[in-house]
Structures are given as structure tokens and as C-alpha cells.
Design an enzyme around this catalytic site. Structure first.
Site, PDB file in Angstrom:
ATOM      1  N   GLU A 121      -2.232  -8.949   3.680  1.00 36.90           N
ATOM      2  CA  GLU A 121      -2.689  -9.543   4.940  1.00 36.90           C
ATOM      3  C   GLU A 121      -3.907  -9.314   5.396  1.00 36.90           C
ATOM      4  OE1 GLU A 121      -1.170  -6.356   4.102  1.00 36.90           O
ATOM      5  OE2 GLU A 121      -1.776  -4.669   5.623  1.00 36.90           O
ATOM      6  N   HIS A 149      -3.862  -4.885   0.259  1.00 35.83           N
ATOM      7  CA  HIS A 149      -3.307  -5.377   1.458  1.00 35.83           C
ATOM      8  C   HIS A 149      -3.128  -7.022   1.612  1.00 35.83           C
ATOM      9  CE1 HIS A 149      -2.740  -1.839   3.734  1.00 35.83           C
ATOM     10  NE2 HIS A 149      -3.670  -1.068   3.101  1.00 35.83           N
ATOM     11  N   CYS A 184       0.807  -1.178   0.039  1.00 36.97           N
ATOM     12  CA  CYS A 184      -0.060  -0.206   0.088  1.00 36.97           C
ATOM     13  C   CYS A 184       0.873   1.204   0.083  1.00 36.97           C
ATOM     14  CB  CYS A 184      -0.993   0.195   0.997  1.00 36.97           C
ATOM     15  SG  CYS A 184      -2.528   1.220   0.938  1.00 36.97           S
TER      16      CYS A 184
END
Lengths: 195, 256
Positions: free
Chosen positions: A179, A177, A76
Site C-alpha cells: 500500500e 508494504h 509487515c
């Protein structure tokens, strides 16, 4: 050792948690020596470009990051900071990718930030080894990097195509993202850990 | 194409889920983390945890919960309820939440939105706006606080616009008229807000059927839809809901 760069930008905990789910310990650090000697480096990012660059500069990390040769994952804001220049705060960035970071144009009738799940396509490179075309990833951003020869995944937001991921040698960068992108994101992280 | 998001909401008191969750396949029906993991596994796009803990002393239980949720699930989540200060937000975000929502405290002190969005970034500041129908208001809707008990005299659309200009990144619009009725989302309210601001809107309150979701996405121009009991009581199954929406031409993320 996996170094996760600490530079005052938010949600580092979710990156550490995601690594933990893959059975790997990440070490949160701002120490240039530790970062240089890590097997892999993750550069997370939620925040604002100019203050992030100021913080990197204060920690003496700018040259350190540019000179890394091990597999590197920027996420990001951590991807945008690797570009040449950002319209966010008119900020000169690290320049590993010679692209600008532009603001999504206002007044096209679509909402800013681009927030939520969107598909990635035209996939190439090691990160997407186990990802199929048009799988969904989670994005939250108001600025974007145009598509170029460095683009390794494309996303489209109401007709505007931009880089969902970039790659330059050992630097793997994602606008989304991983994650936070469920199962698909986990596969991206796993591919990075094995890259 | 950007997907419309489906968001289950979990009410949490003293670290445990409340409001009649009856999942037979959960080891511990009161465990918010187990429930969160189940929703994440069945394709929820995001989760909202609403802290309804009554006492300040027990707020710490929420921080611990946020930490375990962050360890276990890999989709974004928002924490709301009783957030009043920068310190509250710092505590919740550092524990691993992606966003926080502010409600009554922001109505009483709108500059809270500016402070939070400057320090933590707009993307993690959600305004929770509770509204009721009131023909005396220009938009037809009035902002209410304290869980709907207290009218504010503030037009709901003007408050949404103000919150946007102060830097919030998203607005969670709950119709207090529709909430709990299962009679469908407040489509007109959602459209009035969503059509007049340029940040994403989450519609909340009133979900009863899969068609209600389709309606609020198509007619209400919602970017996301939130519901609680229809998911908790298995009245609507998330994979089935997404399949239904996809068949109706609405972009949704399949899988998990």
C-alpha cells in the site's frame, strides 16, 4: 466484501486508501463472523508483536484467522504474526508458516530498522503476476523471516537474505508494504484482489 | 540493495503550500495534495510535509490535508511542525501519515520520544535535529531550536545518540548553516551524525546541484536526502537526478 482486520495496529488507513485507489471498499472490522464470511481478508500491520497477539487474543481472532480459507493478505507485522514465533517480545504467533521471526543482528554495520525501498527477487506465486524481478518495494522493519520453502520473494539487506514474501495455500504474506510501494505495490494489491 | 531515498519537502500553511512553488502543470499551485501527487508520480521516494501554520486554531487544516494525501498517494510520508503531544501524533497518524517528526518539543522534553515510540512504534518517530557549527561543542555542532533562532548548548551528536536510545527510528539532520544557501549539503555534519548512530539519517539543507546529492550520499553517509526549492523551482528534476545518481553507482529506485 474485503475485510481489513482491526486489532489496534497502526496504519490501517493507508491500506483502506490503497484499496480505494483500486476502486474497492475495504471494511475495517474485528468481528470474527464478518471476517469469516468475507471474500478476501487483509491483515495489516505496523506495531509490536506481543501486544498485537494480545489484542488478537482479546478479540477472539486467533482461531478465526488460522481457519480462514479465502485469499488472505498479511502485511509487515501481519506477515510476521502468521509465523510460528517472534523474537520481538518472545511471542508465540499464529503458526500458519512454521518459521521463526528473528531480529536483524546488531553490529554488522548496517542500520536497523531496514527502512526504505529495496528490490525483491526470486519471485513466485500469484501476488507477483505483474511484478518484474528486482522491482523496488517499501520496507520498514527490524525483524525478518529467514528464507524457506514458503518464501515467494527474497530481499537482501547488506548481504543478509530474508523473505520479502511468503505463501502457504490461501495465505499471501508480504514483509514490504504494497500500500506504500507506489506503482509496483499497486500491482501486487491488484493481483491479490484477483487471486 | 537498499536504495538511497530522495525526499521533497513541502511547507504547508493553513493547508496550502507556501514558499514559491511554481509548477505550471498544476491546476492549483497552492494545492499541497496536487503537488504531492506530482512528486509521487515523478519518482519521489517519500515526502515530508512541514506544517508552518502559526495558529493552533488552524491545525485542523493539516489533518484534513493528511487525509487527502493518504487517499491520493501511494508512497510514505512524514508530517512535522508543531507536534507536541501524543494527541497531536495520534491525530496525524490516524489521518494516514506514516511518520511524524518532532523537533523543539523533544529538545525541551526528551521523554516525548520515549512516549511516542512506545505507543506508536519507533518506525514512525523521526527526530528533526537542527544544527549549527560550534567549535566549542565536542562534535563541532550544536543543536538549535525554534527554526534556528535559539541555541540550546546541547551537542548535536550527543542529542542524536540520546534520541536514538530513547527510541526514535530516524533522524532528519538539517544544517542551519547550509539551509537556503544552495551551496551543498553539510557533508561533515551529516557524516558525524550518520557514522555514529545506527538508525537512518536524512540529510537536509543546502541542496543546489545534482552533485550535492551524490556527495552527501557518498561522503556524508546519508541514507536519504531532503530538499525543497530545487525541486519546487524545477532546478532539479527527480528522474534526471536519479539517473545521474545511478550512473554514479548510487543505488536509487527508478520508476515510480
Amino acid at each position: 466484501m474485503i475485510a481489513v482486520i482491526r486489532y489496534g495496529a497502526g496504519n490501517v488507513r493507508s491500506v483502506l486508501s490503497a484499496l480505494g485507489r483500486l476502486g474497492v471498499d475495504g471494511t475495517l472490522t474485528a468481528d470474527p463472523d464478518m471476517i469469516r464470511s468475507a471474500d478476501r481478508v487483509i491483515f495489516p500491520g505496523v506495531g509490536e508483536a506481543s501486544s498485537a497477539m494480545a489484542s488478537l487474543s482479546a478479540s477472539g481472532l486467533i482461531d478465526t484467522i488460522r481457519s480462514l480459507r479465502q485469499p488472505f493478505l498479511g502485511i509487515c507485522l501481519g506477515m510476521q504474526l502468521m509465523c510460528a514465533y517472534s523474537e520481538e517480545g518472545n511471542t508465540e504467533c499464529l503458526g500458519v508458516i512454521p518459521s521463526p521471526v528473528l531480529r536483524f543482528p546488531d553490529g554488522r554495520g548496517f542500520k536497523i530498522p531496514h527502512m526504505g525501498w529495496n528490490t525483491v527477487s526470486s519471485l513466485s506465486g500469484a501476488l507477483f503476476r505483474d511484478v518484474k524481478e528486482d522491482e523496488y518495494m517499501y520496507f520498514v522493519h527490524s525483524f525478518y523471516v529467514p528464507v524457506s520453502e514458503y518464501t515467494s520473494a527474497v530481499c537482501s539487506y547488506d548481504g543478509l537474505e530474508f523473505s520479502a514474501a511468503l505463501v502457504n495455500d490461501n495465505f499471501f504474506l508480504t514483509q514490504f508494504h504494497p500500500e506504500k510501494s507506489g506503482d509496483a505495490g499497486e500491482r501486487v494489491l491488484k493481483a491479490f484482489l484477483e487471486a | 540493495m537498499l536504495a538511497k531515498r530522495i525526499i521533497p519537502c513541502l511547507d504547508v500553511k493553513d493547508g496550502r503550500t507556501v514558499k514559491g512553488v511554481n509548477f505550471v502543470d498544476l491546476r492549483d499551485a497552492g494545492s499541497a495534495v496536487d503537488l504531492a501527487e506530482l512528486y509521487s508520480r515523478t519518482g519521489a521516494d517519500e515526502l515530508v510535509f512541514l506544517d508552518i501554520t502559526a495558529t493552533v486554531e488552524n491545525r485542523g487544516t493539516m489533518t484534513a490535508l493528511v487525509r487527502s494525501v493518504s487517499d491520493r498517494i501511494s508512497i510514505p510520508f512524514t508530517v512535522g511542525g508543531g507536534i507536541r503531544s501524543e494527541d497531536d501524533v495520534d491525530r496525524i497518524l490516524s489521518a494516514g501519515a506514516d511518520k511524524i517528526s518532532v523537533n523543539s518539543a523533544a529538545v525541551r522534553s526528551p521523554s516525548l520520544i520515549d512516549t511516542l515510540s512506545r505507543r506508536f512504534g519507533s518506525q514512525c518517530v523521526v527526530l528533526a535535529l537542527d544544527a549549527v557549527t560550534n567549535p566549542a561543542m565536542a562534535s563541532g555542532y550544536e543543536t538549535v531550536v525554534d527554526g534556528g533562532r535559539t541555541p540550546t548548548g546541547i551537542d548535536a551528536l550527543s542529542w542524536a545518540r540520546e534520541a536514538e536510545s530513547r527510541g526514535c527510528g530516524e533522524i532528519l539532520v538539517t544544517s542551519m548553516d547550509a539551509d537556503g544557501t544552495k551551496g551543498g549539503f553539510a557533508v561533515d555534519l551529516t557524516r558525524v551524525i550518520s557514522g555514529n548512530i545506527s538508525i537512518p539519517v536524512i540529510a537536509s539543507g543546502g541542496a543546489g546541484t545534482m552533485a550535492d546529492f551524490r556527495e552527501v550520499f557518498v561522503e556524508g553517509m546519508a541514507d536519504a536526502a531532503l530538499a525543497a526549492s530545487v525541486f519546487h523551482f524545477h532546478e532539479i528534476d527527480i528522474p534526471e537526478l536519479k539517473e545521474y545518481l545511478r550512473e554514479n553507482g548510487i543505488p536509487v529506485r527508478m520508476g515510480r
